[in-house]
Structure formats: C-alpha cells, structure tokens
Scaffold this active site. Structure first.
Site, PDB file in Angstrom:
ATOM      1  CD  GLU A  96      20.521  33.296  -5.535  1.00 19.89           C
ATOM      2  OE1 GLU A  96      19.467  32.496  -5.531  1.00 19.89           O
ATOM      3  OE2 GLU A  96      21.367  33.727  -6.389  1.00 19.89           O
ATOM      4  CB  CYS A 109      28.568  35.561  -3.581  1.00 17.26           C
ATOM      5  SG  CYS A 109      27.704  36.499  -4.808  1.00 17.26           S
ATOM      6  CB  CYS A 116      18.301  44.421  -9.022  1.00 17.03           C
ATOM      7  SG  CYS A 116      19.591  45.863  -9.377  1.00 17.03           S
ATOM      8  CB  CYS A 120      21.864  44.384 -16.083  1.00 17.96           C
ATOM      9  SG  CYS A 120      22.318  45.795 -15.340  1.00 17.96           S
ATOM     10  CB  CYS A 123      21.437  40.529 -14.579  1.00  9.80           C
ATOM     11  SG  CYS A 123      20.973  40.276 -12.762  1.00  9.80           S
ATOM     12  CB  CYS A 345      22.756  36.576 -11.369  1.00 11.94           C
ATOM     13  SG  CYS A 345      24.588  36.676 -11.760  1.00 11.94           S
TER      14      CYS A 345
HETATM   15  N1  SAH Z   1      24.462  44.971  -8.958  1.00 13.45           N
HETATM   16  C1  SAH Z   1      25.723  45.002  -8.702  1.00 13.45           C
HETATM   17  C2  SAH Z   1      26.299  43.679  -8.199  1.00 13.45           C
HETATM   18  C3  SAH Z   1      25.715  42.143  -8.350  1.00 13.45           C
HETATM   19  S1  SAH Z   1      25.701  41.472  -9.515  1.00 13.45           S
HETATM   20  C4  SAH Z   1      26.662  44.877 -10.270  1.00 13.45           C
HETATM   21  O1  SAH Z   1      25.664  44.897 -11.175  1.00 13.45           O
HETATM   22  O2  SAH Z   1      27.443  45.128 -10.261  1.00 13.45           O
HETATM   23  C5  SAH Z   1      27.781  40.780  -9.915  1.00 13.45           C
HETATM   24  C6  SAH Z   1      28.265  40.882 -11.102  1.00 13.45           C
HETATM   25  O3  SAH Z   1      27.605  39.868 -11.870  1.00 13.45           O
HETATM   26  C7  SAH Z   1      28.162  42.170 -11.970  1.00 13.45           C
HETATM   27  O4  SAH Z   1      29.346  42.554 -12.765  1.00 13.45           O
HETATM   28  C8  SAH Z   1      27.094  41.674 -13.121  1.00 13.45           C
HETATM   29  O5  SAH Z   1      27.123  42.560 -14.085  1.00 13.45           O
HETATM   30  C9  SAH Z   1      27.344  40.300 -13.319  1.00 13.45           C
HETATM   31  N2  SAH Z   1      26.300  39.444 -14.027  1.00 13.45           N
HETATM   32  C10 SAH Z   1      24.951  39.613 -13.675  1.00 13.45           C
HETATM   33  N3  SAH Z   1      24.233  38.680 -14.345  1.00 13.45           N
HETATM   34  C11 SAH Z   1      25.439  37.837 -14.964  1.00 13.45           C
HETATM   35  C12 SAH Z   1      25.223  36.867 -15.935  1.00 13.45           C
HETATM   36  N4  SAH Z   1      24.121  36.471 -16.609  1.00 13.45           N
HETATM   37  N5  SAH Z   1      26.428  36.418 -16.471  1.00 13.45           N
HETATM   38  C13 SAH Z   1      27.384  36.765 -15.915  1.00 13.45           C
HETATM   39  N6  SAH Z   1      27.543  37.784 -15.058  1.00 13.45           N
HETATM   40  C14 SAH Z   1      26.444  38.370 -14.597  1.00 13.45           C
HETATM   41 FE1  SF4 Z   2      20.972  44.599 -10.840  1.00 11.19          FE
HETATM   42 FE2  SF4 Z   2      21.558  42.567 -12.195  1.00 11.19          FE
HETATM   43 FE3  SF4 Z   2      22.247  45.133 -13.147  1.00 11.19          FE
HETATM   44 FE4  SF4 Z   2      23.828  44.117 -10.849  1.00 11.19          FE
HETATM   45  S1  SF4 Z   2      23.838  43.046 -12.937  1.00 11.19           S
HETATM   46  S2  SF4 Z   2      22.684  45.864 -11.459  1.00 11.19           S
HETATM   47  S3  SF4 Z   2      21.977  43.014  -9.987  1.00 11.19           S
HETATM   48  S4  SF4 Z   2      20.219  44.128 -12.847  1.00 11.19           S
END
Ligand code: SAH
Ligand code: SF4
Length: 358
Positions: A96, A109, A116, A120, A123, A345
């Site tokens: 997406e 975006c 991934c 995390c 996420c 996300c």
């Molecule tokens: N993988 C990369 C980029 C994609 S995520 C990264 O982690 O940086 C883009 C941003 O959204 C990152 O800072 C990530 O930590 C944040 N993010 C992920 N899940 C989220 C959530 N549930 N609420 C708010 N931010 C979130």
């Molecule tokens: Fe991967 Fe989500 Fe962590 Fe970004 S925030 S590195 S997309 S698991």
C-alpha cells in the site's frame, strides 16, 4: 517463446542501466534518454507510442522488453483527506501507499518491502513478518500510479496540485532493500524520469547502521531515524534491531552521517504511555541528540487492535514537546492520518491478507 513475465521490465533500470541495455541491443546511448522520457510520461503503456524511436527498435523492444504498471488499485479516501492505495503485485501479494494532501504539499508514503522483518512491537507491518523485497519498478510504480490517479482527480478538482513530496515510511525497512531503493531513488530524481527534488524525499530507517552510512555516501535524499527510546533496555524491547545496533552505535553513525549544507536528520519518536514518555525521557533525548543537526517528530501512536501500547494524552505530549523545545530543538507532533481507513503502517495489506492479530 518470451512470455510477458520473462521480458525485461525497463522500469527496473535507472539511466546508467538503460544505457547499457540499449547498447546491448546495438543502439547508440542517447536512445536511453529517449526511452527514459517515454517510460515515465503519463499514459504511455506501449512501445508503439514512442514515436521518435525507429520502427525496428520499437519492434525489438516489444519483443524483449515490457513496461510494468500498477492497475486497478483499491482506493479508500479518509474523512481527513488521506487516500490509501492498495496495489496487487504480479505474484498476488499486496502493498500500500498513502497520499497525504496538505495545503502546501501532497506527500506520498511509499512502501519498500512486502511486510517487514524488524518486528517492532507497535507496528502492524512488523506483525505481518517479512515476505520479500520490492523491485525498483514496484517502488517507482506506486508513485506513477498515484500521480496518474491525481491527474484524473485534478480534472475533477478534488485534490489540488501535483505530488510534491515522497516519504519512505510505508511497509518495510527501506535500508534492508538498499540496492533496489537506490535504483528507485535515481529514477525518481532523474530529470527525464520522475524529476523529484532530493530535498523533497525522506527515507526512514529503524537504524541499520552500516546500510545507513552507505546510504549517506550514495544518496542525497533526507534521512529519518526511528529512535523511539532513550535507553537500550527500552529500545531493545520495542525494536529488536537495537540488540544488533544499540543506541551508542546508532547515534555515533548519525554524528558521522554525511549531510549537505542545511540538511538535518529527522528523528522520529513514537510516544507510548508509561514506556518512553516521562519528563526524564525528554531530558535524556535532548542530551543524546546534542550536536546532531536535527529536527524531532513526536509520533502519536496509532494503537491498532492487538497493539500493546497506548498514547499519552494531549497535555502530556505537549509537555514532552515543550521540554525539548526549551532545549533548542525543532519539535513537531505528527498525528497519523487516515485512521478511519486504517491508512497507517501496513494495515490495509494486513487486513486484506488476514494476518492473525496478536
Ligand atoms: N521501517 C521504517 C519506515 C517505515 S515506518 C522505520 O521503521 O523507520 C514509519 C514510521 O512509523 C516509523 O518511525 C515507525 O516507527 C512508525 N510507526 C510504526 N508503527 C506505528 C504506529 N502504530 N503508530 C505510530 N507510528 C508508527
Ligand atoms: Fe518494520 Fe514497522 Fe519496525 Fe519500520 S516500524 S522497521 S516497518 S516493523
């Protein structure tokens, strides 16, 4: 017989690679420039439309090569104006992109992987696990498809202006797909390609240190680093990658990261109630970032089903921001857009593919 799938997808190639390709076909290198200009022009789907190429060359290209594009995306428009696009890839997987229209800019975006591997805890893409890297064409085609959709919309006057900014903050860890990312970025910033200014592109990473340094040497676009915690215990709990590249290493890499004049690293910090949001955390954050040209984005967590975290209240977030501001930092609060259509996300793909919730 050459099937569509086995033909060379020209959108996987940057300018240098296209030059090599046309030379391999026995053509002069300037043909690559012509091809580039055609490939990224809206509405061009076929070599027969490339009228300044010789007929024989067009026939040869039609035999050996193809121009991939995303068709029929699932489009959902949020109440706040964000638009989510779901694209089905050739192998049936889904990714997406989310368009965020604002007064002075339209930001897309972009995703770089299906799923991934970083896991995390906050996420949803992380919960899907890793499926595969996107090819350069699959990264670039998100931008082409949304640009084309906007051209149609503009005729109806719904969204103003063009796509102006790109953030690599969709599904996936961009720097875990570094080679393809770099090719895609060179197509996106190529004048005859999609002609985006590097200043208007930001790549976000969870902190893959060696790839980050390599990226700094090879690319001029902006870097965002997902920090999310100020001590290793908390960061490792939220972001398993911290066990491999702990805070000291990550911040040292940020200090030596090559930047252009006036460029700054953007640190992202998602506020999680009772986890990383105390006054002491804010003070520590200010200390850790001292000396790094940067700005800070405080992210309001999008607490989806199964997400073990909650957002602190508005007052608390403002207080955290104020502590940093008083110490001289530029600090912004970012609410995720399009929550009603689950635009943040990886949520669309997760829903469509039925990822089990945790
Ligand atoms: N993988 C990369 C980029 C994609 S995520 C990264 O982690 O940086 C883009 C941003 O959204 C990152 O800072 C990530 O930590 C944040 N993010 C992920 N899940 C989220 C959530 N549930 N609420 C708010 N931010 C979130
Ligand atoms: Fe991967 Fe989500 Fe962590 Fe970004 S925030 S590195 S997309 S698991």
């Amino acid at each position: 017989m050459i099937t569509t799938q086995s033909k060379t997808d020209l959108k996987n190639m940057n300018r240098q690679q296209l030059v090599r390709y046309v030379e391999m076909l026995g053509q002069p290198s300037f043909r690559a420039e012509q091809l580039l200009a055609w490939l990224y022009r809206p509405g061009i789907t076929d070599f027969s439309q490339m009228t300044d190429l010789a007929k024989e060359l067009r026939a040869l290209l039609a035999q050996r090569a193809r121009i991939s594009r995303f068709e029929n995306p699932v489009v959902e428009v949020s109440e706040d104006g964000a638009v989510k696009f779901g694209f089905t890839l050739e192998d049936g997987k889904m990714i997406e992109s989310v368009l965020i229209p604002e007064e002075d800019r339209n930001t897309l975006c972009v995703s770089t992987q299906v799923g991934c591997a970083m896991g995390c805890t906050f996420c949803l893409t992380g919960k899907m696990g890793f499926s595969r890297n996107l090819k350069p064409a699959e990264i670039v085609n998100q931008v082409c498809a949304v640009r084309d959709w906007m051209l149609e919309q503009n005729r109806g006057d719904q969204i103003k202006g063009e796509l102006s900014n790109l953030v690599f903050m969709g599904m996936g860890e961009p720097l875990a797909n570094l080679d393809n990312l770099l090719i895609a970025l060179s197509i996106l910033t190529e004048q005859r390609g999609l002609d985006f200014s590097s200043r208007r592109i930001t790549v976000s990473t969870s902190g893959l240190v060696p790839q980050m340094l390599e990226f700094g040497r090879k690319s001029e676009v902006n870097l965002a680093v997902s920090l999310h915690a100020v001590d290793n215990a908390t960061r490792s709990m939220l972001m398993p990658i911290n066990r491999k590249y702990p805070l000291e290493e990550l911040l040292a890499a940020c200090k030596e990261y090559q930047m252009k004049k006036r460029q700054r690293i953007m640190f992202e910090y998602v506020l999680l109630e009772g986890v990383n949001d105390s006054d002491a955390d804010a003070v520590k954050l200010a200390e850790l970032l001292r000396g790094i040209p940067c700005k800070i984005n405080l992210l309001v967590v999008n607490a989806t089903e199964g997400c073990p975290h909650r957002s602190p209240g508005r007052e608390h977030i403002l207080r955290f921001q104020e502590i940093l501001r008083r110490r001289g930092y530029a600090v912004f609060i970012r609410q995720s857009r399009g929550e009603d259509i689950s635009a943040a996300c990886g949520q669309l793909a997760a829903r469509v593919q039925g990822t089990p919730s945790v």
